[in-house]
Write an enzyme that holds these catalytic residues in place. Structure first.
Site, PDB file in Angstrom:
ATOM      1  N   HIS A 138       1.252  -1.182  -0.274  1.00  0.00           N
ATOM      2  CA  HIS A 138       0.127   0.189  -0.133  1.00  0.00           C
ATOM      3  C   HIS A 138       1.193   1.626   0.499  1.00  0.00           C
ATOM      4  O   HIS A 138       0.534   2.274  -0.514  1.00  0.00           O
ATOM      5  CB  HIS A 138      -1.086  -0.057   1.014  1.00  0.00           C
ATOM      6  N   ARG A 184      -1.590 -27.824   1.255  1.00  0.00           N
ATOM      7  CA  ARG A 184      -0.868 -27.183   2.066  1.00  0.00           C
ATOM      8  C   ARG A 184      -0.920 -25.407   1.626  1.00  0.00           C
ATOM      9  O   ARG A 184      -0.980 -25.509   0.590  1.00  0.00           O
ATOM     10  CB  ARG A 184       1.040 -27.324   1.958  1.00  0.00           C
ATOM     11  N   HIS A 210       3.629 -17.505   6.510  1.00  0.00           N
ATOM     12  CA  HIS A 210       4.334 -17.951   4.950  1.00  0.00           C
ATOM     13  C   HIS A 210       4.206 -16.136   4.828  1.00  0.00           C
ATOM     14  O   HIS A 210       3.791 -15.215   3.940  1.00  0.00           O
ATOM     15  CB  HIS A 210       3.016 -18.610   4.020  1.00  0.00           C
ATOM     16  N   GLU A 249      10.294 -20.889   4.599  1.00  0.00           N
ATOM     17  CA  GLU A 249      11.249 -20.411   3.675  1.00  0.00           C
ATOM     18  C   GLU A 249      11.648 -19.101   4.290  1.00  0.00           C
ATOM     19  O   GLU A 249      12.176 -18.319   3.560  1.00  0.00           O
ATOM     20  CB  GLU A 249      10.988 -20.634   2.233  1.00  0.00           C
ATOM     21  N   ASN A 309      11.270 -26.570   0.071  1.00  0.00           N
ATOM     22  CA  ASN A 309      10.925 -25.955  -1.516  1.00  0.00           C
ATOM     23  C   ASN A 309      12.015 -26.083  -2.056  1.00  0.00           C
ATOM     24  O   ASN A 309      13.523 -25.676  -2.066  1.00  0.00           O
ATOM     25  CB  ASN A 309      10.641 -24.659  -1.175  1.00  0.00           C
ATOM     26  N   TYR A 353      13.239 -25.181  -6.503  1.00  0.00           N
ATOM     27  CA  TYR A 353      12.598 -24.605  -7.909  1.00  0.00           C
ATOM     28  C   TYR A 353      13.415 -24.697  -9.007  1.00  0.00           C
ATOM     29  O   TYR A 353      13.555 -25.513  -9.989  1.00  0.00           O
ATOM     30  CB  TYR A 353      11.613 -23.247  -8.198  1.00  0.00           C
ATOM     31  N   GLU A 358       6.772 -27.511  -1.570  1.00  0.00           N
ATOM     32  CA  GLU A 358       6.514 -26.540  -2.812  1.00  0.00           C
ATOM     33  C   GLU A 358       7.822 -26.911  -3.832  1.00  0.00           C
ATOM     34  O   GLU A 358       9.347 -26.810  -3.859  1.00  0.00           O
ATOM     35  CB  GLU A 358       7.265 -24.997  -2.445  1.00  0.00           C
TER      36      GLU A 358
HETATM   37  C1  GBH Z   1       8.635 -19.756  -2.570  1.00  0.00           C
HETATM   38  O1  GBH Z   1       9.455 -18.947  -2.847  1.00  0.00           O
HETATM   39  C2  GBH Z   1       6.852 -19.144  -2.268  1.00  0.00           C
HETATM   40  O2  GBH Z   1       7.437 -19.806  -0.807  1.00  0.00           O
HETATM   41  C3  GBH Z   1       6.518 -18.836  -3.133  1.00  0.00           C
HETATM   42  O3  GBH Z   1       5.275 -17.827  -1.802  1.00  0.00           O
HETATM   43  C4  GBH Z   1       6.494 -19.170  -3.816  1.00  0.00           C
HETATM   44  O4  GBH Z   1       5.151 -17.965  -4.352  1.00  0.00           O
HETATM   45  C5  GBH Z   1       7.328 -19.341  -4.866  1.00  0.00           C
HETATM   46  O5  GBH Z   1       8.444 -19.392  -3.830  1.00  0.00           O
HETATM   47  C6  GBH Z   1       7.501 -18.936  -5.874  1.00  0.00           C
HETATM   48  O6  GBH Z   1       8.941 -17.594  -6.084  1.00  0.00           O
HETATM   49  O7  GBH Z   1      12.153 -11.232  -8.121  1.00  0.00           O
HETATM   50  O8  GBH Z   1      14.614 -12.089  -9.444  1.00  0.00           O
HETATM   51  O9  GBH Z   1      14.597 -10.951  -7.228  1.00  0.00           O
HETATM   52  C7  GBH Z   1      10.263 -19.385  -3.959  1.00  0.00           C
HETATM   53  C8  GBH Z   1      12.469 -18.303  -3.792  1.00  0.00           C
HETATM   54  C9  GBH Z   1      12.619 -16.328  -3.437  1.00  0.00           C
HETATM   55  C10 GBH Z   1      12.038 -17.340  -5.854  1.00  0.00           C
HETATM   56  C11 GBH Z   1      12.672 -14.950  -4.257  1.00  0.00           C
HETATM   57  C12 GBH Z   1      12.036 -16.146  -6.625  1.00  0.00           C
HETATM   58  C13 GBH Z   1      12.915 -13.944  -6.614  1.00  0.00           C
HETATM   59  C14 GBH Z   1      13.922 -13.773  -7.536  1.00  0.00           C
HETATM   60  N1  GBH Z   1      12.347 -17.099  -3.901  1.00  0.00           N
HETATM   61  N2  GBH Z   1      12.842 -15.341  -5.438  1.00  0.00           N
HETATM   62  S1  GBH Z   1      13.536 -12.040  -8.236  1.00  0.00           S
END
Ligand code: GBH
Length: 495
Positions: A63, A101, A146, A191, A332, A334, A399
């Protein structure tokens, strides 16, 4: 004899590391494996100021600073799950999810962060959600935090203030008292390595406090103490009647060393210890920070001329409380990056303390975000790293998922899930990793924090242009439903 049987079964393509796994093909999930999907409160609920909910640090930041978001996007309405949770449960049902979850919004339960006001409407909301899930045979897996801290607690400094551990403990007690009869899977934090950055840099994570290399470690210290206090509380006062399990969700990328030179292998170990071990080592190994983290932050702090380390120390009593304070490890992950040894980044900063330089190999397949390259084999490696470093704890993958721009025929997401789940199954069935569950991120397209609604993680599309916020399954939803129904990943992903 046993060895010969095992060899024979392996030739047939059957993993036989453990006697119980002998009858299982590599593409099959173990019996009882918990498959489902994940979300978080701020990213889906909306109703940011309805029915007595207090302001969170994300409400406040987006905001006050819409420029920290994408096109002014924020969580005011999001997927409107506060009103449409029954549609979320319906989607989970269609998916054949055994677990869901989700997270509880602290300021929806305690608008001021403290026990002076307990918001019954917030408790009712989560009761309704939990009851509907159970009626549909879906087990709740609940994250207590979270990232949506009550803003009232930020006004007293937020996580760097040690007293937050007590506030969190009291909040957790309210959750156990109200939901613990039905919730059997809890994780305290999602995380922490990501959200403590809200105390080191501005413009990204809330609350956007720029105390680089200092605030993040103070927050880390409180969060670990808070986690352990909640675990001990559950042990002492709730476990015997509620019989649930408590863990913490930690996360990391996999890091592939630039080459096999010793300094780069050491850099790989360092980055994993700074990103994952910072939280996991105290809880799952020995009650304290990894030695390499302790040493580097202490040395850098001294070299900067400081009278104390930027990373605080636990007392012996705290170490005993923290050591072993989890029933399972929620995880988690990715993507994968490359790492090499370097003194790089601002001084002071977490990044500089790691003694690494990290980047993406641009030959790895891209996604809808620069930070997420599709590297399935890295998922197997990181699961195995976790499973060998923290061997006594079952791993719950809370995740994992793919980002794109929102097409309904989301073949990129299907391919990601097929490949990543295949690598996870190899870790389970061939390498012996004790993974017990997997919740795909995410059930719904939702507010991707600073990136807003423009990029999508959902297996269900959400129409953000309609007040109905209509949910529509993408192709990946039926792909995952097939996997969840058959308890196996199609063989083509194993070639
Ligand atoms: C998770 O973080 C979160 O728990 C979840 O809420 C989120 O939606 C999901 O992953 C997907 O991101 O934009 O280049 O600065 C994962 C770790 C850390 C990954 C922050 C993305 C941002 C990179 N995340 N990161 S940037």
């Amino acid at each position: 004899m046993a060895a010969r049987v095992s060899l024979y079964l392996e030739i047939l393509g059957v993993a036989c590391l453990l006697a119980t796994a002998c009858a299982r093909e590599v593409n099959q999930f173990p019996e009882g494996f918990l498959l489902g999907a994940a979300t978080s409160s701020y990213q889906i609920e909306g109703a940011w100021n309805e029915d007595g909910k207090g302001e969170s640090i994300w409400d406040h930041m987006l905001h006050e600073h819409p420029e920290y978001g994408n096109n002014g996007d924020n969580g005011d309405v999001a997927c409107d799950s506060y009103h449409k949770y029954a549609e979320d449960v319906q989607a989970l049902k269609e998916l054949g999810a055994k677990v869901y979850r989700f997270s509880i919004s602290w300021p929806r339960i305690l608008p001021n962060g403290d026990l002076d006001v307990i918001n019954q409407a917030g408790i009712d909301y989560y009761n309704n959600l939990i009851n509907l899930l159970l009626e549909n045979d879906i087990q709740p897996v609940v994250t207590m935090y979270h990232w949506d801290l009550p803003q009232a607690l930020q006004y007293i400094g937020g996580w760097p203030n040690p007293i937050l551990a007590d506030y969190f403990l009291e909040y957790a007690r309210v959750l156990f008292d109200n939901f613990g009869d039905r919730v059997k899977w809890w994780t305290t934090f999602n995380e922490p390595i990501t959200f403590v950055r809200g105390y080191s840099t501005s413009g990204g994570q809330a609350p956007s406090q720029k105390a680089r290399g200092i605030g993040n470690y103070l927050a880390t210290h409180t969060v670990i103490r808070a986690h352990a206090k909640v675990y001990r509380l559950y042990d002492e006062q709730y476990r015997s009647t509620q019989n649930g399990r408590i863990g913490i969700t930690v996360g990391t990328n996999w890091y592939e060393p630039y080459n096999d030179e010793e300094e780069n292998l050491a850099a790989q170990e360092r980055i994993l210890q700074f990103e994952l071990g910072l939280f996991a080592n105290p809880i799952f190994v020995d009650g304290d920070y990894p030695a390499v983290v302790r040493e580097r932050v202490d040395n850098n702090s001294r070299a900067e001329g400081r009278p104390r380390s930027r990373l605080p120390s636990f007392t012996d009593e705290e170490k005993r409380m923290i050591n072993g304070s989890a029933d399972f490890l929620a995880f988690n992950s990715y993507t994968t990056m490359v790492v090499r040894s370097a003194e790089f980044g601002f001084s002071p900063s977490w990044g500089r303390d790691t003694g690494t330089y990290r980047w993406y190999n641009l030959s790895w397949p891209a996604s809808g975000a620069t930070w997420l390259r599709v590297v399935p084999w890295g998922f197997r490696k990181v699961i195995n790293w976790v499973s060998t470093r923290y061997p006594n704890y079952p791993i719950f993958i809370t995740e994992n998922g793919y980002i794109d721009s929102g097409e309904l025929d989301d073949q990129g997401r299907i391919s990601y899930y097929g490949q990543y789940m295949a690598e996870m199954l190899k870790a389970i069935n061939e390498d012996g990793a004790n993974v017990i569950g997997y919740t795909a991120w995410s059930l719904l397209d939702n507010l991707e924090w600073n990136s807003g609604y423009e990029v999508k993680f959902g297996i269900y599309h959400v129409d953000f242009n309609s007040t109905e916020r209509t949910r529509t399954p993408k192709a990946s939803a039926s792909f995952l439903a097939g996997i969840y129904r058959n308890m196996s990943v199609p063989e083509e992903y194993f070639t």
